[in-house]
Write a protein that holds these residues in place. Structure first.
Motif, PDB file in Angstrom:
ATOM      1  N   MET A 129     -11.498  10.831  -6.312  1.00 30.53           N
ATOM      2  CA  MET A 129     -11.706   9.358  -6.187  1.00 30.53           C
ATOM      3  C   MET A 129     -10.604   8.743  -5.003  1.00 30.53           C
ATOM      4  N   LEU A 130      -9.728   9.364  -4.936  1.00 29.63           N
ATOM      5  CA  LEU A 130      -8.615   8.865  -3.793  1.00 29.63           C
ATOM      6  C   LEU A 130      -8.569   9.904  -2.588  1.00 29.63           C
ATOM      7  N   SER A 131      -7.447   9.520  -1.816  1.00 31.36           N
ATOM      8  CA  SER A 131      -7.677  10.474  -0.508  1.00 31.36           C
ATOM      9  C   SER A 131      -6.070  10.336   0.169  1.00 31.36           C
ATOM     10  N   GLY A 132      -5.910  11.214   1.070  1.00 30.15           N
ATOM     11  CA  GLY A 132      -4.726  11.032   2.018  1.00 30.15           C
ATOM     12  C   GLY A 132      -3.301  10.996   1.194  1.00 30.15           C
ATOM     13  N   ASP A 133      -2.207  10.434   1.607  1.00 33.92           N
ATOM     14  CA  ASP A 133      -1.068  10.283   1.168  1.00 33.92           C
ATOM     15  C   ASP A 133      -1.019   9.646  -0.211  1.00 33.92           C
ATOM     16  N   TYR A 134      -1.992   8.748  -0.320  1.00 28.71           N
ATOM     17  CA  TYR A 134      -2.236   7.787  -1.584  1.00 28.71           C
ATOM     18  C   TYR A 134      -2.616   8.763  -2.861  1.00 28.71           C
ATOM     19  N   GLU A 135      -3.297   9.557  -2.490  1.00 26.78           N
ATOM     20  CA  GLU A 135      -3.841  10.745  -3.256  1.00 26.78           C
ATOM     21  C   GLU A 135      -2.756  11.320  -3.769  1.00 26.78           C
ATOM     22  N   ASP A 136      -1.969  12.119  -2.871  1.00 28.21           N
ATOM     23  CA  ASP A 136      -0.917  13.153  -2.899  1.00 28.21           C
ATOM     24  C   ASP A 136       0.394  12.247  -3.938  1.00 28.21           C
ATOM     25  N   LEU A 137       0.667  11.372  -3.700  1.00 31.43           N
ATOM     26  CA  LEU A 137       1.693  10.479  -4.466  1.00 31.43           C
ATOM     27  C   LEU A 137       1.107  10.390  -5.758  1.00 31.43           C
ATOM     28  N   MET A 138       0.020   9.893  -6.001  1.00 28.17           N
ATOM     29  CA  MET A 138      -0.573   9.566  -7.593  1.00 28.17           C
ATOM     30  C   MET A 138      -0.679  10.840  -8.190  1.00 28.17           C
TER      31      MET A 138
ATOM     32  N   ARG B 135       1.824   1.343   4.443  1.00 28.69           N
ATOM     33  CA  ARG B 135       0.640   0.270   4.149  1.00 28.69           C
ATOM     34  C   ARG B 135       0.048   0.775   3.140  1.00 28.69           C
ATOM     35  N   GLY B 136      -0.892  -0.453   2.710  1.00 30.46           N
ATOM     36  CA  GLY B 136      -1.886  -0.235   1.597  1.00 30.46           C
ATOM     37  C   GLY B 136      -1.503   0.230   0.459  1.00 30.46           C
ATOM     38  N   ASP B 137      -2.366   0.873  -0.429  1.00 31.99           N
ATOM     39  CA  ASP B 137      -1.957   1.326  -1.569  1.00 31.99           C
ATOM     40  C   ASP B 137      -0.900   2.371  -1.674  1.00 31.99           C
ATOM     41  N   PHE B 138      -0.629   3.175  -0.720  1.00 36.10           N
ATOM     42  CA  PHE B 138       0.529   3.957  -0.855  1.00 36.10           C
ATOM     43  C   PHE B 138       1.747   3.107  -0.702  1.00 36.10           C
ATOM     44  N   GLU B 139       1.961   2.108  -0.215  1.00 34.59           N
ATOM     45  CA  GLU B 139       3.005   1.328  -0.108  1.00 34.59           C
ATOM     46  C   GLU B 139       3.103   0.510  -1.412  1.00 34.59           C
ATOM     47  N   THR B 140       2.059   0.069  -1.992  1.00 33.82           N
ATOM     48  CA  THR B 140       2.235  -0.567  -3.274  1.00 33.82           C
ATOM     49  C   THR B 140       2.754   0.521  -4.404  1.00 33.82           C
ATOM     50  N   ALA B 141       2.258   1.761  -4.400  1.00 31.07           N
ATOM     51  CA  ALA B 141       2.700   2.629  -5.323  1.00 31.07           C
ATOM     52  C   ALA B 141       4.237   2.985  -5.249  1.00 31.07           C
ATOM     53  N   LEU B 142       4.806   3.272  -3.826  1.00 27.50           N
ATOM     54  CA  LEU B 142       6.033   3.526  -3.510  1.00 27.50           C
ATOM     55  C   LEU B 142       6.886   2.376  -4.112  1.00 27.50           C
ATOM     56  N   LEU B 143       6.710   1.167  -3.710  1.00 27.69           N
ATOM     57  CA  LEU B 143       7.413  -0.073  -4.344  1.00 27.69           C
ATOM     58  C   LEU B 143       7.413  -0.254  -5.656  1.00 27.69           C
ATOM     59  N   ALA B 144       6.274   0.205  -6.400  1.00 23.37           N
ATOM     60  CA  ALA B 144       6.268   0.258  -8.064  1.00 23.37           C
ATOM     61  C   ALA B 144       7.400   1.165  -8.462  1.00 23.37           C
ATOM     62  N   LEU B 145       7.292   2.300  -7.693  1.00 25.70           N
ATOM     63  CA  LEU B 145       8.206   3.225  -8.256  1.00 25.70           C
ATOM     64  C   LEU B 145       9.679   3.029  -8.005  1.00 25.70           C
ATOM     65  N   ILE B 146      10.047   2.350  -6.932  1.00 25.24           N
ATOM     66  CA  ILE B 146      11.488   2.644  -6.570  1.00 25.24           C
ATOM     67  C   ILE B 146      12.018   1.011  -7.171  1.00 25.24           C
ATOM     68  N   ARG B 147      11.273   0.032  -7.414  1.00 25.53           N
ATOM     69  CA  ARG B 147      11.719  -0.984  -8.340  1.00 25.53           C
ATOM     70  C   ARG B 147      12.108  -0.593  -9.764  1.00 25.53           C
ATOM     71  N   GLY B 148      11.669   0.177 -10.310  1.00 24.82           N
ATOM     72  CA  GLY B 148      11.972   0.340 -11.693  1.00 24.82           C
ATOM     73  C   GLY B 148      11.048  -0.319 -12.550  1.00 24.82           C
ATOM     74  N   PRO B 149      10.976   0.089 -13.775  1.00 22.46           N
ATOM     75  CA  PRO B 149       9.848  -0.579 -14.841  1.00 22.46           C
ATOM     76  C   PRO B 149      10.053  -1.896 -15.222  1.00 22.46           C
ATOM     77  N   LEU B 150      11.324  -2.401 -15.180  1.00 23.82           N
ATOM     78  CA  LEU B 150      11.436  -3.717 -15.450  1.00 23.82           C
ATOM     79  C   LEU B 150      11.161  -4.661 -14.349  1.00 23.82           C
ATOM     80  N   GLU B 151      11.718  -4.377 -13.266  1.00 27.67           N
ATOM     81  CA  GLU B 151      11.391  -5.244 -12.243  1.00 27.67           C
ATOM     82  C   GLU B 151      10.117  -5.358 -11.653  1.00 27.67           C
ATOM     83  N   ASN B 152       9.264  -4.053 -11.693  1.00 22.54           N
ATOM     84  CA  ASN B 152       8.112  -3.952 -11.419  1.00 22.54           C
ATOM     85  C   ASN B 152       7.141  -4.648 -12.523  1.00 22.54           C
TER      86      ASN B 152
END
Length: 529
Positions: free
Chosen positions: A512-521, A278-295
């Motif tokens: 500025m961030l927290s949780g899994d979202y922070e760890d991913l970034m 969910r949320g920003d964690f989901e957004t960051a994971l999708l941006a990563l697995i899509r690759g630079p062009l598709e994202n």
């Protein structure tokens, strides 16, 4: 001037004897040679390589006077080897091969002049022209694929030696050097990127790059991904560990991981991530697995489809990009959306900004290897001053055309030249003359050319500390830097050097961030959690 041997045409006086006194009179003892026999001038046989002259029948020639030579009419003659190819040209003598149709060959002044190596005689040496023969448009007549004859550079005494001919302007005389104006145009063309190697596409933007990416063993990671999202709950730590692993630093390695997962389980990894996170964690994971062009394309679609265009996303994706990347983005957008990107941009932005993006999507920016031409830079500086400070009401289209046609080195030189010439910063001029999205776009291109690392650092810091925070913008900028390790390292160093707190980017993210979202970034900026 009489033709060669015209005085004795058809008559052969003995060597040293006087010519006949009356036309048509033969010398005593003279024997008529057979018709068509080769004629040799007084002195013996022809020189080596010289062709014999075909003598016409003497009995039909009746000259009227010495002053009407050009009006003499000659009867048909026999030519061996084919008909005359040009006035005054006689083919090689091979008796019995060709008999021309009846006709008359009228002798014009200078028509039957001896050519070098042809029909020479002792009485009339060949005439050498004082200048090379001129053809159409002032060029010497040449055969296809050959250099002009009789044109040798000064100091080249040997005409048989190989000669390097200078480039000539169209219509110029032989040997003339290239015009200064054309030389300047060639330099300007090089300044715009012509004649230089094109900038290669970024990693992940060209399918041909896949051939240079070594396959990786994804079997264990595929199983772990499925296990992390299977059943109740989701193991976010496992997702971060696998998807940010150094094994998948290359976008095509990430594409292999996604493809292997989809084939192994007959599922879609992106849909599984959407359903389990969910949320920003989901957004960051999708941006990563899509690759630079598709994202990039997904960001454009979202920026243009929502109420109110996201101009920041447009600038992030389209500005300061190579021509190859722009073409790849346009093609992928057309493939996914079904129509051209420029059509959607036109419906969402004002006319001035649309004109700027139409220039960007034309992909005519100077390649990165294009040199900086001083004369071209000085001309553009003058045009910029006339389009901004030199006119009431700035000409945004003229400024956009200059900015979108220059590479980073040329824009950097443009800024320095403007300061030297007008004693004002070009950035201050842009801030004074423009407002809104046009100002932001022009400043982004200019600042990126001056210091790209510092610009990247600012663009990471700005959405992170904005209230409300723009997490999607921060995520997309961080993920785009993730695929370019050198650019990411430079941005992190610039962030710590120029930030107000002198803190690192990692410290800022954890503050500025927290949780899994922070760890991913933190993992996406390649720092330890």
């Amino acid at each position: 001037m009489n033709p060669p041997n015209q005085q004795y045409y058809g008559q052969y006086p003995p060597a040293g004897g006087p010519p006949p006194s009356q036309p048509g009179q033969t010398h005593p003892g003279y024997q008529q040679p057979p018709q068509g026999a080769p004629y040799y001038p007084p002195g013996g046989s022809p020189a080596p390589g010289q062709l014999p002259y075909q003598q016409p029948p003497h009995s039909n020639y009746t000259p009227q006077s010495q002053h009407q030579t050009s009006q003499h009419q000659y009867p048909p003659q026999q030519y061996a080897g084919g008909p005359p190819q040009a006035p005054g040209h006689y083919p090689p003598a091979q008796p019995g091969q060709y008999q021309p149709p009846p006709g008359q060959y009228q002798n014009q002044p200078g028509q039957y002049q001896n050519q070098p190596g042809q029909y020479q005689n002792q009485s009339y040496p060949p005439q050498q022209p004082s200048q090379p023969p001129q053809g159409q448009y002032g060029h010497p007549p040449t055969q296809y694929g050959q250099y002009p004859p009789n044109v040798y550079p000064a100091g080249n005494a040997n005409p048989q030696a190989p000669v390097s001919y200078p480039t000539q302007q169209y219509g110029a005389p032989p040997g003339a050097q290239i015009a200064p104006q054309w030389g300047q145009q060639q330099q300007q063309m090089q300044g715009y990127g012509y004649g230089v190697p094109p900038t290669p596409t970024s990693p992940g933007y060209d399918p041909a790059q896949r051939a240079f990416c070594a396959p990786v063993n994804t079997s264990a990671d595929v199983e772990d991904l499925r296990k992390a999202m299977k059943g109740m709950g989701c193991d976010e730590t496992a997702l971060i560990r696998i998807l940010t692993s150094p094994k998948y630093d290359n976008p095509w390695a990430m594409a292999q991981l996604v493809g292997d997962y989809n084939k192994r389980f007959i599922r879609d990894l992106a849909k599984d991530v959407e359903s389990e996170t969910r949320g920003d964690f989901e957004t960051a994971l999708l941006a990563l697995i899509r690759g630079p062009l598709e994202n990039d394309v997904r960001n454009l679609i979202q920026a243009l489809d929502r109420a109110g265009t996201d101009e920041d996303a447009l600038m992030d994706v389209l500005l300061c990009r190579s021509n190859a990347d722009i073409r790849a983005i346009s093609a992928e957008y057309r493939r996914i959306k079904g129509h051209d990107l420029l059509i959607d941009i036109k419906d969402d932005v004002d006319d001035t900004l649309f004109r700027l993006y139409s220039m960007v999507l034309a992909a005519t920016r100077a390649e990165d290897a294009a040199p900086v031409n001083a004369a071209d830079i000085d001309h553009k500086v003058t045009e910029l001053q006339r389009a901004t400070e030199g006119v009431i009401g700035s000409n945004a289209i003229a400024v956009a055309q200059i900015f979108t046609s220059c590479n980073a080195a040329q824009l950097h030189a443009l800024t320095e030249a403007y300061m030297r010439k007008y004693h004002r910063s070009l950035e201050e001029v842009i801030e004074k003359e423009f407002r809104g999205d046009m100002e932001d776009a022009l400043l982004y291109m200019l600042e990126s050319a001056l210091d790209r690392a510092r610009t990247d650092a600012r663009r990471l810091e700005k959405p992170l500390y904005r209230t409300p925070r723009k997490d999607r913008l921060f995520i997309n900028r961080a993920v785009s830097l993730y695929w370019d390790r050198n650019r990411l390292d430079a941005a992190k160093a610039a962030y710590q050097r120029h930030s107000q707190s002198r803190a690192s980017l990692r410290v800022a993210i954890k503050a500025m961030l927290s949780g899994d979202y922070e760890d991913l970034m933190v993992a996406l900026i390649r720092e330890k959690r």
